[in-house]
Design a protein around this motif. Structure first.
Motif, PDB file in Angstrom:
ATOM      1  N   LYS A 175      -5.482  15.719   5.228  1.00 27.22           N
ATOM      2  CA  LYS A 175      -4.958  16.663   5.396  1.00 27.22           C
ATOM      3  C   LYS A 175      -4.292  17.779   4.621  1.00 27.22           C
ATOM      4  CE  LYS A 175      -1.938  12.345   7.382  1.00 27.22           C
ATOM      5  NZ  LYS A 175      -0.581  11.343   7.124  1.00 27.22           N
ATOM      6  N   PRO A 176      -3.786  18.997   5.362  1.00 29.82           N
ATOM      7  CA  PRO A 176      -3.489  20.150   4.618  1.00 29.82           C
ATOM      8  C   PRO A 176      -2.377  19.550   3.499  1.00 29.82           C
ATOM      9  CG  PRO A 176      -2.729  20.014   6.478  1.00 29.82           C
ATOM     10  CD  PRO A 176      -3.464  19.269   6.682  1.00 29.82           C
ATOM     11  N   PHE A 177      -1.944  19.393   1.626  1.00 30.38           N
ATOM     12  CA  PHE A 177      -0.868  18.903   1.294  1.00 30.38           C
ATOM     13  C   PHE A 177       0.281  19.182   1.828  1.00 30.38           C
ATOM     14  CE2 PHE A 177       1.415  19.851  -2.492  1.00 30.38           C
ATOM     15  CZ  PHE A 177       1.668  17.893  -2.926  1.00 30.38           C
ATOM     16  N   ASN A 178       0.844  19.662   2.191  1.00 26.56           N
ATOM     17  CA  ASN A 178       2.257  20.141   2.899  1.00 26.56           C
ATOM     18  C   ASN A 178       2.379  18.897   3.699  1.00 26.56           C
ATOM     19  OD1 ASN A 178       1.445  21.474   5.192  1.00 26.56           O
ATOM     20  ND2 ASN A 178       2.749  22.874   5.059  1.00 26.56           N
ATOM     21  N   ARG A 179       1.613  18.463   4.049  1.00 27.43           N
ATOM     22  CA  ARG A 179       1.235  16.656   5.196  1.00 27.43           C
ATOM     23  C   ARG A 179       1.495  15.725   4.565  1.00 27.43           C
ATOM     24  NH1 ARG A 179      -2.085  18.230   9.768  1.00 27.43           N
ATOM     25  NH2 ARG A 179      -1.741  16.258  10.104  1.00 27.43           N
ATOM     26  N   LEU A 180       1.192  15.917   3.676  1.00 26.50           N
ATOM     27  CA  LEU A 180       0.975  14.411   2.926  1.00 26.50           C
ATOM     28  C   LEU A 180       2.380  14.063   2.237  1.00 26.50           C
ATOM     29  CD1 LEU A 180      -2.154  15.429   0.774  1.00 26.50           C
ATOM     30  CD2 LEU A 180      -2.583  13.476   2.893  1.00 26.50           C
ATOM     31  N   THR A 181       2.404  12.324   2.655  1.00 28.04           N
ATOM     32  CA  THR A 181       3.264  11.676   1.990  1.00 28.04           C
ATOM     33  C   THR A 181       3.472  10.570   1.006  1.00 28.04           C
ATOM     34  OG1 THR A 181       2.873   9.944   3.285  1.00 28.04           O
ATOM     35  CG2 THR A 181       4.193  11.541   4.129  1.00 28.04           C
ATOM     36  N   GLU A 182       4.395  10.547   0.210  1.00 22.96           N
ATOM     37  CA  GLU A 182       3.949   9.983  -1.000  1.00 22.96           C
ATOM     38  C   GLU A 182       2.954   8.934  -0.377  1.00 22.96           C
ATOM     39  OE1 GLU A 182       6.969   8.168  -4.313  1.00 22.96           O
ATOM     40  OE2 GLU A 182       7.653   9.683  -3.250  1.00 22.96           O
ATOM     41  N   ASP A 183       3.410   7.809   0.448  1.00 20.69           N
ATOM     42  CA  ASP A 183       3.172   6.418   0.835  1.00 20.69           C
ATOM     43  C   ASP A 183       1.520   7.073   1.473  1.00 20.69           C
ATOM     44  OD1 ASP A 183       4.970   5.271   0.826  1.00 20.69           O
ATOM     45  OD2 ASP A 183       5.401   5.562   3.268  1.00 20.69           O
ATOM     46  N   ASP A 184       1.253   8.293   1.324  1.00 26.82           N
ATOM     47  CA  ASP A 184      -0.121   8.985   2.168  1.00 26.82           C
ATOM     48  C   ASP A 184      -0.732   8.438   0.051  1.00 26.82           C
ATOM     49  OD1 ASP A 184      -0.817   9.020   5.028  1.00 26.82           O
ATOM     50  OD2 ASP A 184       0.614  11.513   4.401  1.00 26.82           O
ATOM     51  N   PHE A 185      -0.689   9.061  -0.453  1.00 28.68           N
ATOM     52  CA  PHE A 185      -0.891   8.953  -1.916  1.00 28.68           C
ATOM     53  C   PHE A 185      -1.465   7.767  -2.765  1.00 28.68           C
ATOM     54  CE2 PHE A 185      -0.051  13.303  -1.920  1.00 28.68           C
ATOM     55  CZ  PHE A 185      -1.215  13.802  -3.222  1.00 28.68           C
ATOM     56  N   LYS A 186       0.192   6.379  -2.205  1.00 28.94           N
ATOM     57  CA  LYS A 186       0.619   5.323  -3.038  1.00 28.94           C
ATOM     58  C   LYS A 186      -0.389   4.061  -2.098  1.00 28.94           C
ATOM     59  CE  LYS A 186       4.650   5.220  -4.175  1.00 28.94           C
ATOM     60  NZ  LYS A 186       6.399   4.169  -3.539  1.00 28.94           N
ATOM     61  N   ASN A 187      -1.332   4.539  -1.038  1.00 28.87           N
ATOM     62  CA  ASN A 187      -1.476   3.993   0.542  1.00 28.87           C
ATOM     63  C   ASN A 187      -3.759   4.435  -0.188  1.00 28.87           C
ATOM     64  OD1 ASN A 187      -0.049   2.547   1.093  1.00 28.87           O
ATOM     65  ND2 ASN A 187      -0.207   4.446   3.192  1.00 28.87           N
ATOM     66  N   ASP A 188      -4.198   5.467  -0.853  1.00 28.33           N
ATOM     67  CA  ASP A 188      -4.907   5.509  -1.141  1.00 28.33           C
ATOM     68  C   ASP A 188      -5.743   5.258  -2.508  1.00 28.33           C
ATOM     69  OD1 ASP A 188      -6.017   6.776   1.656  1.00 28.33           O
ATOM     70  OD2 ASP A 188      -5.811   8.970   0.155  1.00 28.33           O
ATOM     71  N   PHE A 189      -4.063   4.940  -3.439  1.00 27.61           N
ATOM     72  CA  PHE A 189      -4.342   4.602  -4.639  1.00 27.61           C
ATOM     73  C   PHE A 189      -4.473   3.296  -4.257  1.00 27.61           C
ATOM     74  CE2 PHE A 189      -3.206   3.328  -8.960  1.00 27.61           C
ATOM     75  CZ  PHE A 189      -4.027   4.014  -9.673  1.00 27.61           C
ATOM     76  N   GLU A 190      -4.027   2.795  -3.556  1.00 33.14           N
ATOM     77  CA  GLU A 190      -3.665   0.591  -3.806  1.00 33.14           C
ATOM     78  C   GLU A 190      -4.863   0.252  -3.538  1.00 33.14           C
ATOM     79  OE1 GLU A 190      -0.924  -0.380  -0.958  1.00 33.14           O
ATOM     80  OE2 GLU A 190       0.567  -0.018  -2.995  1.00 33.14           O
ATOM     81  N   ILE A 191      -6.120   1.243  -2.029  1.00 36.78           N
ATOM     82  CA  ILE A 191      -7.349   0.889  -1.911  1.00 36.78           C
ATOM     83  C   ILE A 191      -8.134   0.705  -2.184  1.00 36.78           C
ATOM     84  CG2 ILE A 191      -7.889   2.791   0.242  1.00 36.78           C
ATOM     85  CD1 ILE A 191      -8.752   0.527   1.708  1.00 36.78           C
ATOM     86  N   ASN A 192      -8.165   1.953  -3.260  1.00 32.51           N
ATOM     87  CA  ASN A 192      -9.496   2.483  -4.021  1.00 32.51           C
ATOM     88  C   ASN A 192      -9.422   2.765  -5.302  1.00 32.51           C
ATOM     89  OD1 ASN A 192     -10.881   4.466  -2.226  1.00 32.51           O
ATOM     90  ND2 ASN A 192      -9.155   5.296  -1.691  1.00 32.51           N
ATOM     91  N   VAL A 193      -8.305   2.051  -6.089  1.00 41.39           N
ATOM     92  CA  VAL A 193      -8.415   2.295  -7.644  1.00 41.39           C
ATOM     93  C   VAL A 193      -7.605   0.687  -7.626  1.00 41.39           C
ATOM     94  CG1 VAL A 193      -7.220   2.839  -9.734  1.00 41.39           C
ATOM     95  CG2 VAL A 193      -7.955   3.568  -8.120  1.00 41.39           C
TER      96      VAL A 193
END
Length: 232
Positions: free
Chosen positions: A77-95
């Protein structure tokens, strides 16, 4: 016969890896999704959400020779459409999912004479690519984790490496490859003029778990059609 644990074996690279490794190894596969094709493989399958499930419910072998952590995400997604939860979810599943699995199985891996851990990064961790802010952030963390653990675990002879694919023809990438036009355009962005496939990633994973790679650790291996290294 080695004992191999594959996290995220339900589809894509994880499934292809389970298919190859089950021929000559004792494979325990874990996934939140059940793929009927898994029933055709000679593996022990457990349906479990790795993030929210309890790994203590699974009776792992006392000695684990290989751990593959294959779950992933594609959240473009464009950065301005990414939410804090998007970052958290990606970090949780990948890391954090990888951290949880490694911490659970570390005592078992230490008992092996040739243990190997394989994680998955992305070409987007190396290249600056638009719309990849969230996935690039989490995959760079995977690469840092790979190198740090490779150093820490070297005393126990546990090797840790990561594979960094570019776009691969899996269910996860189905929207990006949903038409012949999209597939052709995606292929042309790579020096070798095509996207990758799950079997190619599985074969590299098999190599990294084998004795043939016994002097390889702490490496991020780009399997990306040349995208991460060359420009034509």
């Amino acid at each position: 016969m080695k004992n191999i644990i594959i996290m995220g074996c339900g589809q894509g690279i994880g499934f292809a890896t389970a298919k190859i490794l089950s021929e000559n190894n004792n494979v325990i596969g874990i996934s939140r999704t059940h793929n009927p094709e898994l029933e055709k493989l000679n593996i022990e399958f457990h349906q479990l959400d790795i993030l929210n499930g309890n790994l203590d419910d699974i009776n792992f072998p006392e000695v684990v020779d290989g751990l593959v952590y294959a779950p992933g995400s594609i959240n473009l997604k464009p950065f301005n459409r990414l939410t804090e939860d998007d970052f958290k979810n990606d970090f949780e599943i990948n890391v954090l999912g990888a951290v949880k699995c490694i911490q659970k199985l570390l005592p078992n891996l230490k008992k092996s004479e040739s243990a190997s851990i394989v994680l998955f990064s992305s070409v987007a961790a190396k290249l600056g690519m638009p719309f990849h802010a969230s996935i690039s952030t989490s995959k760079n963390a995977v690469e840092g984790l790979t190198k740090s653990l490779a150093a820490e675990f070297s005393a126990q002879k546990i090797r840790v490496n990561a594979i960094a694919p570019s776009l691969t023809d899996t269910h996860l990438a189905s929207q990006l490859l949903s038409t012949p036009e999209k597939r052709e355009a995606s292929g042309k962005r790579h020096p070798l003029q095509r996207v990758g496939n799950a079997e190619e990633m599985a074969k590299i994973t098999e190599f990294l778990l084998s004795a043939d790679s016994s002097w390889i650790t702490g490496q991020i291996i780009g399997i990306d059609g040349g995208m991460g290294s060359i420009k034509l």
